[in-house]
Structure formats: structure tokens, C-alpha cells
Design a protein around this motif. Structure first.
Motif, PDB file in Angstrom:
ATOM      1  N   THR A  30     -27.452 -10.523  -6.172  1.00  7.98           N
ATOM      2  CA  THR A  30     -28.270 -10.111  -5.041  1.00  7.98           C
ATOM      3  C   THR A  30     -29.433 -11.077  -4.843  1.00  7.98           C
ATOM      4  O   THR A  30     -29.716 -11.491  -3.735  1.00  7.98           O
ATOM      5  CB  THR A  30     -28.818  -8.698  -5.315  1.00  7.98           C
ATOM      6  OG1 THR A  30     -27.698  -7.867  -5.552  1.00  7.98           O
ATOM      7  CG2 THR A  30     -29.620  -8.195  -4.156  1.00  7.98           C
ATOM      8  N   SER A  34     -30.163 -13.343  -1.499  1.00  4.45           N
ATOM      9  CA  SER A  34     -31.317 -13.110  -0.651  1.00  4.45           C
ATOM     10  C   SER A  34     -31.976 -14.406  -0.190  1.00  4.45           C
ATOM     11  O   SER A  34     -32.755 -14.399   0.736  1.00  4.45           O
ATOM     12  CB  SER A  34     -32.327 -12.220  -1.368  1.00  4.45           C
ATOM     13  OG  SER A  34     -32.882 -12.941  -2.419  1.00  4.45           O
ATOM     14  N   ARG A  74     -28.475  -6.326   0.707  1.00  5.81           N
ATOM     15  CA  ARG A  74     -29.749  -6.824   1.245  1.00  5.81           C
ATOM     16  C   ARG A  74     -29.961  -6.328   2.684  1.00  5.81           C
ATOM     17  O   ARG A  74     -31.069  -5.976   3.071  1.00  5.81           O
ATOM     18  CB  ARG A  74     -29.731  -8.351   1.205  1.00  5.81           C
ATOM     19  CG  ARG A  74     -31.007  -8.998   1.705  1.00  5.81           C
ATOM     20  CD  ARG A  74     -31.132 -10.415   1.199  1.00  5.81           C
ATOM     21  NE  ARG A  74     -29.943 -11.211   1.432  1.00  5.81           N
ATOM     22  CZ  ARG A  74     -29.782 -12.078   2.423  1.00  5.81           C
ATOM     23  NH1 ARG A  74     -30.737 -12.258   3.311  1.00  5.81           N
ATOM     24  NH2 ARG A  74     -28.689 -12.791   2.544  1.00  5.81           N
TER      25      ARG A  74
END
Ligand SMILES: CCCCC/C=C/C(=O)SCCNC(=O)CCNC(=O)[C@H](O)C(C)(C)COP(=O)(O)OP(=O)(O)OC[C@H]1O[C@@H](n2cnc3c(N)ncnc32)[C@H](O)[C@@H]1OP(=O)(O)O
Length: 294
Positions: A30, A34, A74
């Protein structure tokens, strides 16, 4: 469709309900995602209705790899901060909503990649399952395993006809994680049917999924499904968003607590299963059988 996030001051803030995820080494998928622009999803927000549509777009099967799952996660987190009201999750494909975990990335993969994949799956499930947003899965194609996980983690499911949906983990040699069991039980009318489905890898047609209660409505076209999705989200318009979100969170809190307690164990089971030579051999044959259909 333009990729954009629009500030929606008209809706009360829900983001204060969202507890930040603990960033550990295992959430790297993640964190990496991002920093990059979206590759596999399109996000559009209607600032008039406060409804966001997140479209999965990783051809050919929307198979879930770490980057893709990080991107979906996200987007949900961003929408919570932007005070969106509802989220519709759908696919750009006309045949496949999602074929689940990217099995090609599970085959002959090193431990770090397997760990990244599973942690991204855990993080995505946690975010989708716990979001204060009103969530609808618009299932416009097959939804298998991880694809079904996306559907059952949402609050409402609208499916197009003549597709397949279900969790086939035991068929591909994986135990169903306890958090997915709990999620599935949370929506099925009977615990007994849920156990039966998950132990036997039952795959439903759209029509039989409706009868069984695995999906809530059928729609004859994506347009109709979009209208029905918006109608579901609108059905809460006279309710206080914050009170609704807290109530949802309370319903789901125990499942989330159990998940947090078992998170490492759940990862260990996946890693040890995936590293077994017999599992890798099976996976190789399974992938060949998918290719052989051509
Ligand atoms: C349960 C959630 C938590 C537990 C952990 C999660 C585990 C999993 O998700 S394991 C994944 C299990 N998924 C499957 O077993 C699905 C396998 N796929 C299918 O059954 C079918 O592909 C289909 C029903 C989803 C679609 O059928 P069809 O329309 O006939 O399309 P194809 O079979 O020709 O597939 C197109 C294309 O996509 C590739 N592909 C399909 N599934 C996967 C996958 N899971 N991972 C990676 N790639 C997949 C398939 O190989 C074809 O690729 P090309 O040959 O390059 O076109």
C-alpha cells in the motif's frame, strides 16, 4: 471517465471514524502504491450526489496483485477523507468483476512477494469492510474467491445475470481465512449454508446467488445496476450519516478485532501453504487448465 476527487462539504465528516492503519513492514504494498498514480482503477465522484464509482481495470481478469489492491485500498481511504457518501465498486470488463488473487503471482514466487500479496489482501479487506462509506458491489461479471471477497465485504450486492460468484479456496488448495468466513457469515441468511458453501467451494450462478441471499438484487444491464446502486445509497438519505456509520462499525467491530488478533497467524498459514511443493505443483496445473480453455 476523468479521475478526480471532489471535495464534498455538504456531507458530514466520516473520516474521524476511521482509525489509521498501523504501518508495518507488511503494509509495504500500500505504501508503495500511494506514491504512484493509479494504473488499474478509475475513480469518479458525482459531487451532486456524493456517490463515488471505483472501476476495477486490470485486464484480463482483474486479478488482484499487491499494487492493484493497494490502489483500491488507497482510493477508499481518500474517499473517506473527501467526505464522500457512498461507493460503488464495479469492473470495466464486461465479463469479469474479479477472478480473485493473482494466481500467476503466487506461482514460483519468493516469500517476500507472497507476503506482500497477502498483506495487501488483508489491508484491502480491512479497509473495505470497515469503511464508514455506504458500499455497493456492482457485480458486472464473474466474482471468484478474492472477487467474491470484494462483494461480500460491501454492504449491498447487485449482480448482472449469467455470471458466476463464490469462494473456491478449498478447491484451489487454500483454507478460507477466518476473517473471510466471518464476512461471508455476516451476509448469508444461514450459518449452515455459509459453512457448506465455503467448505465445498460452491460457485453460484447470478440467479442462484440471488435465491441464496448471496446477492441482494439482479439488474439486466450495467445502467440499471448503477441506478439501483444509487437508489440503495439514497435510501439512507434521511438518516444521519454519522449515526449510520457508527452503527455499521459496531456491527463489524468484533470481526475486525478477531482479524487483528489473528493477522499474523493468518499470514503464516498462507505462506506455509503456498510454499509447499505440492501446492506449487497444483497451482502450475491449475494455471495450465485456465490457459487450456483457449
Ligand atoms: C477468498 C478471498 C480470500 C482468500 C484468498 C484469495 C484467494 C484467491 O482469490 S485464489 C484465486 C482463485 N480464483 C480462481 O480460481 C479463478 C480462476 N479463473 C476462472 O475461473 C476464470 O478465469 C473466470 C471464471 C474468472 C473467467 O472465465 P473466462 O471469462 O472464461 O476467462 P479466462 O478463464 O479465459 O481468463 C481470462 C484470463 O485471465 C486469467 N486469469 C483468470 N483467473 C486468474 C487469476 N486468478 N489469476 C491470474 N490470472 C487469471 C486467465 O489465465 C486468462 O489469461 P490469458 O490466458 O492471459 O488471457
Amino acid at each position: 471517465m476523468a479521475t478526480r476527487i471532489i471535495h464534498l462539504p455538504k456531507y458530514s465528516r466520516l473520516s474521524c471514524l476511521v482509525k489509521p492503519l498501523t504501518i508495518s513492514a507488511r503494509t509495504f504494498a500500500t505504501a508503495t502504491a500511494s506514491t504512484n498514480p493509479p494504473q488499474f482503477t478509475t475513480l469518479s465522484v458525482d459531487d451532486r450526489t456524493g456517490i463515488a464509482t471505483l472501476t476495477l481495470n486490470r485486464p484480463p481478469a482483474n486479478a488482484l496483485n499487491a499494487l492493484f489492491m493497494g490502489e483500491i485500498q488507497r482510493s477508499i481511504t481518500d474517499l473517506e477523507k473527501e467526505n464522500c457518501r457512498g461507493l460503488i465498486l464495479t469492473s470495466s470488463s464486461q465479463r469479469i468483476f474479479s477472478a480473485g488473487l493473482d494466481l500467476k503471482e503466487c506461482y514460483k514466487a519468493d516469500v517476500a512477494s507472497l507476503e506482500g500479496l497477502w498483506c495487501a489482501l488483508q489491508n484491502l479487506w480491512r479497509t473495505l469492510f470497515s469503511t464508514p462509506l455506504i458500499t455497493v458491489a456492482l457485480i458486472n461479471g464473474h466474482a471468484i474467491a478474492g472477487g467474491c471477497m470484494l462483494a461480500v465485504s460491501s454492504e449491498y450486492r447487485i449482480m448482472l445475470p449469467n455470471f458466476k460468484i463464490g469462494v473456491n479456496e478449498t478447491m484451489v488448495g487454500l483454507a478460507v481465512p477466518s476473517w473471510l468466513m466471518d464476512t461471508y457469515i455476516n451476509i448469508m441468511p444461514s450459518r449452515r449454508i455459509a459453512e457448506w458453501d465455503l467448505t465445498s467451494s460452491r460457485i453460484y450462478s447470478s440467479e442462484s446467488a440471488l435465491k441464496a441471499g448471496l446477492v441482494d438484487e439482479l439488474a439486466s444491464s450495467k445502467e440499471e445496476a448503477l441506478q439501483k446502486s444509487a437508489a440503495f445509497i439514497d435510501s439512507f438519505s434521511k438518516r444521519t450519516l454519522m449515526a449510520r456509520a457508527i452503527t455499521k462499525q459496531q456491527f463489524r467491530a468484533e470481526i475486525l478485532r478477531n482479524f487483528e488478533q489473528n493477522r499474523q497467524h493468518d499470514l503464516d498459514i498462507y505462506l506455509s501453504t503456498m510454499q509447499k511443493p505440492s501446492m506449487q505443483e497444483f497451482l502450475g496445473e491449475y494455471l495450465q487448465s485456465l490457459d487450456a480453455k483457449k
